[in-house]
Scaffold this motif. Structure first.
Motif: not given
Length: 239
Positions: A161-168, A214-216
């Motif tokens: 939920e706290g990802t810094a990746n705007p795509a995610f 990588d948040d994925l």
């Protein structure tokens, strides 16, 4: 004598099991898996694992710590006397379309009793319309049904939920809706389902919720938890 690699695998699996709830409830048979039960009774079960990077094993620190080898080990441990082979045919980046395109030839080449189809994450991250995704799913279903194999669907993963990746960022509602629809389709057509998305909500005991930097892609603990819940539920359905 247990090898160092086998010992490290055992310790990782035990640590993951202690940090995330391992329950057979995450696998729903939906009245299927009859051929796989017969294969287990015969002493040999062949599983073909299809999907994208999480089947392929991206994010694991070693190949033997990815989902497919951990699932194979987890099933053999739960099904004594059964030779279990899980064949990895995951290709990173695939959507439901690409997997459906190659299902028939992979089944013909490997002759599995059970096909695992992991789908939905890349489709949602690429903003594919649901109608297109399920049109591809139905093409895949036709190939699976022609082959007469059992099927286990795996729904999408959660993203941090706290990802810094705007795509995610903000993608979990769409991923959750895809998971809901996969669950409904599995029940409608009699395919077993692993409810990965809902299971990951309870992985707060894992570093980064089981997802890598990588948040994925899942990390080692995430793969261990996913393999454990799948092995636990599938073995219970096959015994």
């Amino acid at each position: 004598m247990i090898t160092a690699a086998a010992l490290s695998l055992l310790l990782l699996t035990q640590a993951a099991a202690g940090a995330c709830p391992v329950s057979a409830d995450h696998v729903v048979a939906n009245g299927g898996l009859d051929d796989s039960r017969a294969a287990v009774a015969s002493g040999r079960l062949v599983i073909l694992a299809m999907g994208s990077s999480s089947i392929e094993g991206a994010g694991a620190s070693r190949p033997d710590l990815a989902f497919v080898p951990l699932l194979e080990a987890g099933l053999e441990g739960r099904l004594p006397g059964v030779e279990v082979t899980v064949i990895n045919r995951g290709i990173g980046g695939e959507t439901a379309k690409e997997t459906a395109d190659r299902l028939a030839r992979e089944i013909a080449a490997n002759q599995p009793d059970l096909v695992i189809w992991q789908l939905g994450t890349n489709d949602m991250l690429r903003d594919r319309p649901m109608d297109d995704v399920f049109a591809d799913f139905r093409r895949g279903q036709a190939a699976l049904d022609r082959a007469g194999v059992d099927v286990l669907l795996i729904d999408p993963q959660r993203l941090p939920e706290g990802t810094a990746n705007p795509a995610f960022r903000g993608r979990n509602p769409a991923l959750g809706e895809m998971a809901r629809l996969i669950d409904l389709e599995g029940g409608r057509i009699g395919y077993a389902v692993v409810r990965r998305f809902s299971a990951m909500a309870d992985w707060s005991g894992l570093e980064r919720g089981g997802v890598g930097p990588d948040d994925l892609h899942l990390n080692d603990a995430g793969y261990a938890c996913w393999a454990e819940i799948t092995a636990e539920g599938l073995a219970a359905a096959l015994r």
